[in-house]
Design a protein around this motif. Structure first.
Motif, PDB file in Angstrom:
ATOM      1  N   MET A 157       3.640 -10.520   7.602  1.00 29.19           N
ATOM      2  CA  MET A 157       3.027  -9.780   6.511  1.00 29.19           C
ATOM      3  C   MET A 157       1.643 -10.336   6.166  1.00 29.19           C
ATOM      4  N   THR A 158       1.521 -11.654   6.045  1.00 31.90           N
ATOM      5  CA  THR A 158       0.237 -12.237   5.675  1.00 31.90           C
ATOM      6  C   THR A 158      -0.817 -12.000   6.748  1.00 31.90           C
ATOM      7  N   GLU A 159      -0.405 -11.862   7.993  1.00 37.47           N
ATOM      8  CA  GLU A 159      -1.352 -11.647   9.078  1.00 37.47           C
ATOM      9  C   GLU A 159      -1.970 -10.262   9.034  1.00 37.47           C
ATOM     10  N   ARG A 160      -1.244  -9.300   8.476  1.00 39.27           N
ATOM     11  CA  ARG A 160      -1.783  -7.937   8.519  1.00 39.27           C
ATOM     12  C   ARG A 160      -2.383  -7.472   7.196  1.00 39.27           C
ATOM     13  N   ILE A 161      -2.206  -8.192   6.099  1.00 36.37           N
ATOM     14  CA  ILE A 161      -2.830  -7.805   4.840  1.00 36.37           C
ATOM     15  C   ILE A 161      -4.298  -8.239   4.849  1.00 36.37           C
ATOM     16  N   SER A 162      -5.181  -7.284   4.507  1.00 38.17           N
ATOM     17  CA  SER A 162      -6.614  -7.560   4.516  1.00 38.17           C
ATOM     18  C   SER A 162      -7.237  -7.044   3.232  1.00 38.17           C
ATOM     19  N   GLY A 163      -8.539  -7.140   3.157  1.00 38.09           N
ATOM     20  CA  GLY A 163      -9.250  -6.609   2.005  1.00 38.09           C
ATOM     21  C   GLY A 163      -9.275  -5.096   1.969  1.00 38.09           C
ATOM     22  N   LYS A 164      -8.837  -4.464   3.053  1.00 34.57           N
ATOM     23  CA  LYS A 164      -8.811  -3.003   3.127  1.00 34.57           C
ATOM     24  C   LYS A 164      -7.390  -2.437   3.021  1.00 34.57           C
ATOM     25  N   THR A 165      -6.398  -3.306   2.893  1.00 31.44           N
ATOM     26  CA  THR A 165      -5.003  -2.849   2.854  1.00 31.44           C
ATOM     27  C   THR A 165      -4.769  -1.928   1.655  1.00 31.44           C
ATOM     28  N   GLN A 166      -4.119  -0.802   1.913  1.00 29.64           N
ATOM     29  CA  GLN A 166      -3.818   0.165   0.860  1.00 29.64           C
ATOM     30  C   GLN A 166      -2.393  -0.040   0.352  1.00 29.64           C
ATOM     31  N   ARG A 168       5.143  -1.658  12.597  1.00 24.95           N
ATOM     32  CA  ARG A 168       5.385  -1.153  13.953  1.00 24.95           C
ATOM     33  C   ARG A 168       4.270  -0.219  14.425  1.00 24.95           C
ATOM     34  N   LEU A 169       3.664   0.511  13.484  1.00 30.68           N
ATOM     35  CA  LEU A 169       2.595   1.439  13.859  1.00 30.68           C
ATOM     36  C   LEU A 169       1.198   0.835  13.683  1.00 30.68           C
ATOM     37  N   GLY A 170       1.134  -0.400  13.208  1.00 33.51           N
ATOM     38  CA  GLY A 170      -0.162  -1.051  13.023  1.00 33.51           C
ATOM     39  C   GLY A 170      -1.001  -0.423  11.923  1.00 33.51           C
ATOM     40  N   LEU A 171      -0.347   0.072  10.867  1.00 39.96           N
ATOM     41  CA  LEU A 171      -1.056   0.734   9.771  1.00 39.96           C
ATOM     42  C   LEU A 171      -1.347  -0.259   8.650  1.00 39.96           C
ATOM     43  N   ASP A 172      -2.528  -0.165   8.068  1.00 37.90           N
ATOM     44  CA  ASP A 172      -2.974  -1.138   7.077  1.00 37.90           C
ATOM     45  C   ASP A 172      -2.546  -0.722   5.663  1.00 37.90           C
ATOM     46  N   TYR A 173      -1.221  -0.747   5.448  1.00 36.58           N
ATOM     47  CA  TYR A 173      -0.622  -0.426   4.160  1.00 36.58           C
ATOM     48  C   TYR A 173       0.408  -1.497   3.819  1.00 36.58           C
ATOM     49  N   VAL A 174       0.725  -1.607   2.530  1.00 34.96           N
ATOM     50  CA  VAL A 174       1.827  -2.440   2.088  1.00 34.96           C
ATOM     51  C   VAL A 174       2.584  -1.671   0.995  1.00 34.96           C
ATOM     52  N   TYR A 175       3.901  -1.838   0.962  1.00 36.10           N
ATOM     53  CA  TYR A 175       4.762  -1.098   0.033  1.00 36.10           C
ATOM     54  C   TYR A 175       5.486  -2.097  -0.859  1.00 36.10           C
ATOM     55  N   LEU A 176       5.365  -1.923  -2.175  1.00 37.64           N
ATOM     56  CA  LEU A 176       5.987  -2.824  -3.143  1.00 37.64           C
ATOM     57  C   LEU A 176       6.757  -2.017  -4.181  1.00 37.64           C
ATOM     58  N   ALA A 177       7.813  -2.617  -4.714  1.00 39.12           N
ATOM     59  CA  ALA A 177       8.618  -1.977  -5.756  1.00 39.12           C
ATOM     60  C   ALA A 177       8.219  -2.523  -7.123  1.00 39.12           C
ATOM     61  N   PHE A 178       8.103  -1.612  -8.101  1.00 33.62           N
ATOM     62  CA  PHE A 178       7.727  -1.995  -9.460  1.00 33.62           C
ATOM     63  C   PHE A 178       8.760  -1.448 -10.433  1.00 33.62           C
ATOM     64  N   ASP A 179       9.271  -2.331 -11.294  1.00 39.01           N
ATOM     65  CA  ASP A 179      10.259  -1.914 -12.288  1.00 39.01           C
ATOM     66  C   ASP A 179       9.531  -1.219 -13.431  1.00 39.01           C
ATOM     67  N   VAL A 180       9.532   0.106 -13.377  1.00 36.74           N
ATOM     68  CA  VAL A 180       8.784   0.925 -14.328  1.00 36.74           C
ATOM     69  C   VAL A 180       9.713   1.990 -14.895  1.00 36.74           C
ATOM     70  N   GLY A 181       9.860   2.006 -16.207  1.00 35.73           N
ATOM     71  CA  GLY A 181      10.646   3.038 -16.861  1.00 35.73           C
ATOM     72  C   GLY A 181       9.762   4.122 -17.446  1.00 35.73           C
ATOM     73  N   THR A 182      10.348   5.017 -18.186  1.00 35.97           N
ATOM     74  CA  THR A 182       9.607   6.160 -18.696  1.00 35.97           C
ATOM     75  C   THR A 182       8.510   5.760 -19.680  1.00 35.97           C
ATOM     76  N   GLU A 183       8.711   4.683 -20.432  1.00 37.81           N
ATOM     77  CA  GLU A 183       7.722   4.296 -21.441  1.00 37.81           C
ATOM     78  C   GLU A 183       6.428   3.783 -20.813  1.00 37.81           C
ATOM     79  N   GLN A 184       6.514   3.172 -19.631  1.00 39.04           N
ATOM     80  CA  GLN A 184       5.334   2.609 -18.984  1.00 39.04           C
ATOM     81  C   GLN A 184       4.682   3.575 -17.989  1.00 39.04           C
ATOM     82  N   LEU A 185       5.360   4.671 -17.704  1.00 35.04           N
ATOM     83  CA  LEU A 185       4.975   5.516 -16.568  1.00 35.04           C
ATOM     84  C   LEU A 185       3.556   6.065 -16.697  1.00 35.04           C
ATOM     85  N   GLU A 186       3.175   6.583 -17.847  1.00 30.41           N
ATOM     86  CA  GLU A 186       1.846   7.172 -18.014  1.00 30.41           C
ATOM     87  C   GLU A 186       0.753   6.139 -17.766  1.00 30.41           C
ATOM     88  N   ASP A 187       0.912   4.946 -18.333  1.00 23.48           N
ATOM     89  CA  ASP A 187      -0.102   3.909 -18.149  1.00 23.48           C
ATOM     90  C   ASP A 187      -0.201   3.476 -16.691  1.00 23.48           C
TER      91      ASP A 187
END
Length: 287
Positions: free
Chosen positions: A1-10, A34-53
């Motif tokens: 993971m650290t090898e593929r994260i860059s300043g352009k990672t989405q 596997r596809l060599g795409l410059d993205y990262v996916y993370l989970a965020f604990d967000v409920g309805t009260e925080q959603l708009e912000d």
């Protein structure tokens, strides 16, 4: 993971609560790698009260997109700029893409669920189904099933805000498809028993069975089931919910939510990246 994260990672996010159980980060990050795409996916604990912000932050930071899960799939529509035709019809969103600050909501749950059944060799077209739930996932499943050619859908839900929305869902299905839909109170156990008895599949599309409701079931006991009935749960953690254990005990074929999670995710992946997810590789990883 650290090898593929860059300043352009989405960044792609997952917004919901509870969220720590999710397999989506593992699935999508493996696909990106596997596809060599410059993205990262993370989970965020967000409920309805925080959603708009949070979504204001998405625009401000130029974050590429996200998945949306319980309890945010319906409310999130209020904070978006546009909806896909399917999301507009379903009244729910599980995937958002950010195009130059324009947030567009999509719904991939319905197509993902129907594809998951097909992969299990299950054909419900032309038959009757019964489903518990009237939230985002349940609505998407009902609409896609109706569009694909399911003959009849019986929807059960508690008398809450989703029940009121489900009234419109029934009207839309009956007016816009060849499917017949009807709505029942989930507390009406006599009707629940009768509708399950005349259906080929019973689907739990509520959060009952997952944290914090592990060990609970929307169906009171095994007398509601019969050998030959298919019982499906959109929950995949735990992999075998109380509902599925009960159903297996009387000889029902059971299907958990892993397949739906995979195929709805594959479509979302394509929306964000324009690439097809390497589904066979991901299936081997998460199943």
């Amino acid at each position: 993971m650290t090898e593929r994260i860059s300043g352009k990672t989405q960044l792609i996010g997952l917004l919901g609560t509870p969220i720590s159980h999710s397999l989506s980060p593992k699935m999508h990050n493996e696909a990106f790698t596997r596809l060599g795409l410059d993205y990262v996916y993370l989970a965020f604990d967000v409920g309805t009260e925080q959603l708009e912000d949070v979504l204001k932050g998405y625009r401000a930071m130029g974050i590429r997109g996200c998945n949306v899960t319980m309890p945010n799939k319906v409310l999130v529509r209020d904070y978006l700029d546009a909806l896909s035709p399917a999301a507009k019809l379903a009244g729910a969103v599980n995937t958002i893409v950010n195009e130059d600050g324009i947030l567009t909501g999509h719904i991939t749950d319905g197509t993902g669920y129907m594809r998951a059944l097909m992969e299990e060799g299950i054909d419900i077209i032309g038959d009757k189904i019964t489903i518990a739930g009237a939230g985002g996932a349940a609505t998407a499943i009902c609409i896609q099933a109706a569009l694909d050619g399911v003959k009849e859908i019986s929807i059960f839900n508690r008398q809450d805000a989703f029940y009121e929305r489900a009234k419109q869902l029934v009207l839309d299905i009956n007016a816009k498809t060849a499917c017949k839909a009807q709505l029942f109170d989930l507390a009406d156990l006599e009707s629940l028993r009768g509708e399950i008895a005349s259906s080929v599949i019973f689907i739990n599309a509520t959060s009952v069975g997952m944290e914090p409701l592990v060990g609970q079931s929307v169906v009171p006991d095994t007398s509601y089931f019969r050998p030959g009935l298919i019982v499906s749960d959109v929950v995949y953690v735990p992999a075998k919910t109380q509902l599925l254990e009960m159903a297996e005990g009387v000889g029902c074929k059971t299907v958990n939510g892993l397949g739906m999670m995979l195929w709805q995710g594959a479509k979302a992946f394509e929306i964000w990246t324009g690439e097809e997810m390497p589904v066979d590789d991901i299936k081997a990883l998460i199943f």
